[in-house]
Design a protein around this motif. Structure first.
Motif, PDB file in Angstrom:
ATOM      1  N   ASP A  84      39.280  42.286  26.406  1.00 23.88           N
ATOM      2  CA  ASP A  84      39.461  41.138  25.524  1.00 23.88           C
ATOM      3  C   ASP A  84      39.786  41.592  24.105  1.00 23.88           C
ATOM      4  O   ASP A  84      40.623  41.000  23.414  1.00 23.88           O
ATOM      5  N   ASP A  85      39.133  42.671  23.663  1.00 21.32           N
ATOM      6  CA  ASP A  85      39.407  43.218  22.335  1.00 21.32           C
ATOM      7  C   ASP A  85      40.801  43.839  22.257  1.00 21.32           C
ATOM      8  O   ASP A  85      41.476  43.750  21.237  1.00 21.32           O
ATOM      9  N   GLN A  86      41.210  44.477  23.353  1.00 23.36           N
ATOM     10  CA  GLN A  86      42.488  45.175  23.370  1.00 23.36           C
ATOM     11  C   GLN A  86      43.676  44.225  23.531  1.00 23.36           C
ATOM     12  O   GLN A  86      44.691  44.358  22.863  1.00 23.36           O
ATOM     13  N   ARG A  87      43.546  43.285  24.464  1.00 22.89           N
ATOM     14  CA  ARG A  87      44.651  42.392  24.794  1.00 22.89           C
ATOM     15  C   ARG A  87      44.065  41.062  25.262  1.00 22.89           C
ATOM     16  O   ARG A  87      43.910  40.811  26.464  1.00 22.89           O
ATOM     17  N   GLY A  90      44.870  38.430  28.597  1.00 23.43           N
ATOM     18  CA  GLY A  90      45.760  39.209  29.445  1.00 23.43           C
ATOM     19  C   GLY A  90      45.569  38.926  30.920  1.00 23.43           C
ATOM     20  O   GLY A  90      44.902  37.960  31.319  1.00 23.43           O
ATOM     21  N   SER A  91      46.175  39.795  31.736  1.00 28.82           N
ATOM     22  CA  SER A  91      46.089  39.637  33.181  1.00 28.82           C
ATOM     23  C   SER A  91      45.716  40.968  33.823  1.00 28.82           C
ATOM     24  O   SER A  91      45.981  42.041  33.261  1.00 28.82           O
ATOM     25  N   ALA A  92      45.091  40.897  34.994  1.00 30.42           N
ATOM     26  CA  ALA A  92      44.625  42.112  35.656  1.00 30.42           C
ATOM     27  C   ALA A  92      44.640  41.945  37.166  1.00 30.42           C
ATOM     28  O   ALA A  92      44.342  40.865  37.689  1.00 30.42           O
ATOM     29  N   TYR A  93      44.992  43.031  37.838  1.00 28.78           N
ATOM     30  CA  TYR A  93      44.782  43.130  39.275  1.00 28.78           C
ATOM     31  C   TYR A  93      43.473  43.887  39.452  1.00 28.78           C
ATOM     32  O   TYR A  93      43.311  45.000  38.937  1.00 28.78           O
ATOM     33  N   ASP A 106      35.433  35.130  32.498  1.00 31.77           N
ATOM     34  CA  ASP A 106      34.674  34.572  31.371  1.00 31.77           C
ATOM     35  C   ASP A 106      35.313  34.887  30.016  1.00 31.77           C
ATOM     36  O   ASP A 106      35.059  34.178  29.041  1.00 31.77           O
ATOM     37  N   VAL A 107      36.104  35.963  29.941  1.00 37.29           N
ATOM     38  CA  VAL A 107      36.782  36.273  28.674  1.00 37.29           C
ATOM     39  C   VAL A 107      38.212  35.733  28.654  1.00 37.29           C
ATOM     40  O   VAL A 107      38.988  36.018  27.730  1.00 37.29           O
ATOM     41  N   GLY A 108      38.562  34.960  29.688  1.00 34.55           N
ATOM     42  CA  GLY A 108      39.867  34.319  29.692  1.00 34.55           C
ATOM     43  C   GLY A 108      40.975  35.090  30.368  1.00 34.55           C
ATOM     44  O   GLY A 108      42.156  34.749  30.203  1.00 34.55           O
ATOM     45  N   TYR A 109      40.628  36.108  31.157  1.00 34.15           N
ATOM     46  CA  TYR A 109      41.663  36.875  31.849  1.00 34.15           C
ATOM     47  C   TYR A 109      42.139  36.157  33.111  1.00 34.15           C
ATOM     48  O   TYR A 109      41.362  35.473  33.780  1.00 34.15           O
ATOM     49  N   VAL A 110      43.416  36.326  33.418  1.00 39.71           N
ATOM     50  CA  VAL A 110      44.007  35.821  34.652  1.00 39.71           C
ATOM     51  C   VAL A 110      44.047  36.967  35.650  1.00 39.71           C
ATOM     52  O   VAL A 110      44.516  38.067  35.320  1.00 39.71           O
TER      53      VAL A 110
END
Length: 274
Positions: A84-87, A90-93, A106-110
């Motif tokens: 969350d601090d870095q990007r 963002g999105s992650a697999y 919870d930090v808003g990642y997809v």
């Protein structure tokens, strides 16, 4: 040691310090109760990314140890905060369990396998060849590689289990890309824990059972450290390392008196032979 500031906050590892194979280690309940009775800010740290803090609280309660959910800090939470601090956004697999996917949500990642910003590897009991292959191909296509922790194996009642570090090594061998590990021994996890409870390194102690993760990360984060001999590192192995803990105790039961001894208003702590 005599010029050290009083200890206001405590960080402690979980496995090998408070519990062993889901059985409470004698003194663990008393240690946590004393911290709460005296109003000390504290966090229980774990490199285990499988479970959410709520899950871990329930598992600890089953062992007879009462830890508030908000007092548990996992490598999954630290990883989510780092990303969350870095990007932000963002999105992650993800190769991992609910502890990791929940933290990222919870930090808003997809969570996506379509051109993700990151491949995030955590611990799981259901690694699949298909998922590992997809992770390899996504990294080859440009996704950044993150792992929650470098632990190569984990404990079970039947013996060792392959953990995050082992699967990361497989992916690295295939891609030539090393992951960035967020959990211990990266002092980043310690610093994120300090920020979580608004603590300062000069007035915080880290209690752990491993010289190569708990103690070195605490040392590099500027904390005083206590090694307990109830887990991975045995007394005879301490001198093999090029660094030493501030104190060595047989178990967490021996740390309970230190909560008061090192507290504000108490006499300065004296060094103990290591």
């Amino acid at each position: 040691m005599t010029n050290r500031k009083p200890v206001e906050c405590w960080l402690t590892d979980m496995d090998g310090v408070l519990v062993h194979e889901e059985q409470a280690i004698p003194g663990a309940g008393e240690f946590l109760a004393r911290l709460q009775e005296t109003g000390r800010r504290f966090l229980v740290l774990t490199n285990n990314s499988i479970y959410t803090p709520r899950d871990l609280r329930a598992r600890l309660l089953a062992s007879g140890i009462d830890v508030p959910e908000e007092s548990i800090w996992t490598s999954a939470l630290a990883t989510a905060q780092f990303l969350d601090d870095q990007r932000a956004g963002g999105s992650a697999y993800v190769l991992g369990e609910a502890g990791l996917t929940t933290a990222l949500h919870d930090v808003g990642y997809v969570l996506s396998s379509r051109k993700p910003d990151y491949v995030v590897l955590g611990e799981t009991r259901t690694y699949s060849f298909e998922a590992i292959t997809r992770a390899i191909r996504l990294i080859e296509a440009g996704a950044r590689f993150i792992a929650t922790n470098p632990d190569a194996t984990g404990p079970s009642t039947e013996g060792s289990l392959p953990a995050t570090g082992s699967i990361a090594a497989l992916i690295t061998k295939a891609t030539g890309v090393e992951p960035y590990y967020v959990g211990k021994p990266n002092p980043l996890m310690m610093r994120s824990a300090l920020n979580r409870i608004d603590a300062h390194s000069e007035t915080t102690v880290m209690v752990g059972d491993r010289m190569d993760t708990d103690i070195v990360s605490g040392l590099e984060a500027g904390l005083r450290t206590i090694l307990v001999l109830s887990g991975s590192t045995q007394k005879g192995a301490v001198d093999r390392f090029p660094f030493v803990p501030t104190r060595v105790c047989e178990s967490i039961a021996d740390v309970v008196p230190l909560v008061d001894e090192l507290a504000p208003g108490a006499d300065s702590d004296e060094p103990i032979e290591v």
